[in-house]
Design a protein around this motif. Sequence first.
Motif, PDB file in Angstrom:
ATOM      1  N   PRO A  60       0.843  -1.214   0.000  1.00 46.12           N
ATOM      2  CA  PRO A  60       0.000   0.000   0.000  1.00 46.12           C
ATOM      3  C   PRO A  60       0.865   1.246   0.000  1.00 46.12           C
ATOM      4  O   PRO A  60       1.696   1.427   0.876  1.00 46.12           O
ATOM      5  N   PRO A  61       0.722   2.125  -1.009  1.00 48.73           N
ATOM      6  CA  PRO A  61       1.549   3.323  -1.063  1.00 48.73           C
ATOM      7  C   PRO A  61       1.117   4.341  -0.022  1.00 48.73           C
ATOM      8  O   PRO A  61      -0.054   4.464   0.282  1.00 48.73           O
ATOM      9  N   PRO A  62       2.092   5.075   0.567  1.00 52.10           N
ATOM     10  CA  PRO A  62       1.714   6.078   1.564  1.00 52.10           C
ATOM     11  C   PRO A  62       1.047   7.252   0.906  1.00 52.10           C
ATOM     12  O   PRO A  62       1.465   7.686  -0.157  1.00 52.10           O
ATOM     13  N   PRO A  63      -0.015   7.799   1.527  1.00 51.64           N
ATOM     14  CA  PRO A  63      -0.699   8.954   0.932  1.00 51.64           C
ATOM     15  C   PRO A  63       0.064  10.242   1.178  1.00 51.64           C
ATOM     16  O   PRO A  63       0.945  10.299   2.030  1.00 51.64           O
ATOM     17  N   ILE A  64      -0.265  11.276   0.402  1.00 52.68           N
ATOM     18  CA  ILE A  64       0.219  12.599   0.740  1.00 52.68           C
ATOM     19  C   ILE A  64      -0.331  12.960   2.104  1.00 52.68           C
ATOM     20  O   ILE A  64      -1.507  12.754   2.371  1.00 52.68           O
ATOM     21  N   PRO A  65       0.511  13.458   3.031  1.00 54.22           N
ATOM     22  CA  PRO A  65      -0.015  13.822   4.343  1.00 54.22           C
ATOM     23  C   PRO A  65      -1.147  14.816   4.204  1.00 54.22           C
ATOM     24  O   PRO A  65      -1.023  15.832   3.539  1.00 54.22           O
ATOM     25  N   THR A  66      -2.261  14.497   4.808  1.00 52.77           N
ATOM     26  CA  THR A  66      -3.430  15.357   4.659  1.00 52.77           C
ATOM     27  C   THR A  66      -4.023  15.680   6.001  1.00 52.77           C
ATOM     28  O   THR A  66      -3.803  15.006   6.999  1.00 52.77           O
ATOM     29  N   ALA A  67      -4.800  16.740   5.990  1.00 56.14           N
ATOM     30  CA  ALA A  67      -5.591  17.088   7.162  1.00 56.14           C
ATOM     31  C   ALA A  67      -6.914  16.365   7.064  1.00 56.14           C
ATOM     32  O   ALA A  67      -7.705  16.611   6.173  1.00 56.14           O
TER      33      ALA A  67
ATOM     34  N   VAL B 209      11.322   4.066  -8.157  1.00 58.82           N
ATOM     35  CA  VAL B 209      10.602   3.244  -7.187  1.00 58.82           C
ATOM     36  C   VAL B 209      10.057   4.115  -6.061  1.00 58.82           C
ATOM     37  O   VAL B 209      10.785   4.943  -5.478  1.00 58.82           O
ATOM     38  N   GLY B 210       8.779   3.934  -5.748  1.00 59.50           N
ATOM     39  CA  GLY B 210       8.166   4.572  -4.588  1.00 59.50           C
ATOM     40  C   GLY B 210       8.012   6.078  -4.739  1.00 59.50           C
ATOM     41  O   GLY B 210       7.798   6.604  -5.826  1.00 59.50           O
ATOM     42  N   GLN B 211       8.134   6.781  -3.581  1.00 56.16           N
ATOM     43  CA  GLN B 211       8.002   8.238  -3.495  1.00 56.16           C
ATOM     44  C   GLN B 211       6.696   8.710  -4.153  1.00 56.16           C
ATOM     45  O   GLN B 211       6.690   9.579  -5.022  1.00 56.16           O
ATOM     46  N   ASP B 212       5.594   8.129  -3.709  1.00 54.20           N
ATOM     47  CA  ASP B 212       4.301   8.420  -4.322  1.00 54.20           C
ATOM     48  C   ASP B 212       3.880   9.872  -4.128  1.00 54.20           C
ATOM     49  O   ASP B 212       3.210  10.451  -4.992  1.00 54.20           O
TER      50      ASP B 212
ATOM     51  N   PRO C  42      13.000   5.792   1.398  1.00 53.61           N
ATOM     52  CA  PRO C  42      12.058   4.747   0.971  1.00 53.61           C
ATOM     53  C   PRO C  42      11.868   3.693   2.046  1.00 53.61           C
ATOM     54  O   PRO C  42      12.658   3.591   2.995  1.00 53.61           O
ATOM     55  N   THR C  43      10.813   2.908   1.890  1.00 56.33           N
ATOM     56  CA  THR C  43      10.582   1.785   2.799  1.00 56.33           C
ATOM     57  C   THR C  43      11.608   0.690   2.541  1.00 56.33           C
ATOM     58  O   THR C  43      12.363   0.727   1.565  1.00 56.33           O
ATOM     59  N   SER C  44      11.617  -0.311   3.412  1.00 56.25           N
ATOM     60  CA  SER C  44      12.577  -1.405   3.278  1.00 56.25           C
ATOM     61  C   SER C  44      12.408  -2.148   1.957  1.00 56.25           C
ATOM     62  O   SER C  44      13.386  -2.420   1.245  1.00 56.25           O
TER      63      SER C  44
END
Length: 383
Positions: A40-47, A86-89, A241-243
């Motif tokens: 699961p990709p991490p979301p943009i930090p949101t309020a 890779v990653g950095q969504d 990035p994640t592991s």
Amino acid sequence: MSNLPPSNDPLSSAQPKSQREPGIADRGAPPVPSGSQPGPPPPIPTAVATNVPASAPNPAATRSTKMRPIQQLFTKISTEISKLFVGQDELVLGTLTALFAGGHVLIESVPGLGKTLFVRTLGQTLGCEFGRIQFTADLMPSDITGAPVYDMQRSEFRFRPGPVFTQLLLADEINRSPAKTHAALLEIMQEYRVTVDGTSHRVPRPFLVLATQNPLESEGTYNLPEAQLDRFMFKLRVDYPTSDQEAEILRMHSQQVDLNQRLRDEVKTVTSPDQLIAAMKLCGEVLIEDSLLDYINKIVRATRTWPAFHIGASPRAGIALMQSARALAAFSGRDYAIPDDVVEITLPAMRHRVQLTAEAEIEGRTTDEELQALVRGIEVPRD
């Protein structure tokens, strides 16, 4: 939108966004290439808007035929980028949103996270020219814009364009140059032209600047003033990035294969500058209801009276929220924006436009936490 490339890629399904935090997964995340580790990709930090009504519209059931080419193009671009990057969504989604919304991006990250690779891959995917400027303390404005050069054969001065005359520009470590060099670049970002000796030279469109700064070093740097920070649509924070992602990076980029060859062989060009300009115009047709406009206005104006902020956001912040909400709606296949689109992009669009008070900094508060609290306190439109 007949001039966008046709797509046979299946549209990714979207789930209802009410009662949960929106994220990049809602945009139709690209399929993971073979050999990579899905997750699961991490979301943009949101309020998180805790008071979103349960009757919020379901994007999966309200796709627009008019905006479907934008959604397909977004999926194609994301898929091609994932072949080498890779990653950095957050970086991918934020950059594409700024591109389609006509803005620029300030990236805060430590060195070695693949920013140059990302921009080069993006340029190959979009069919756009790529340029890079390494900012240093002795860099002059003419080193960016170009300058007149004397032509011995013609006995006259001719303008020689600088590296800013490109379509995707990576301004690496922008805070290492003095203010006059910052100003030269930011003027081009705003006006899309260079004026030398009374003659204006237009930069090619689309034109996207990705400026980077290292948050770990302050020696020999010149902080961007608030007026210049405000020119950037987003400030994105890129972390390690994640592991699983780092393991995939090691497998993918440790074979000493020429990067230029890999870009030619593995990454397809799925669009063109002219098609991008047409797509940007189409994104501008996404509907924003008066109630949503009022919601954006309340968020921006609340930053000016929020106790923890010494400086609030300018009207340009509201314009950035509206433009980016339109682009996010188009990425989801909708021809209208919803509050979730605004909430999703609030932090990247606002974190560099406000300043904490000295008391808030001493208490250990952060800009992102205060923005989250601010948005939670504003009623979400229900119609």
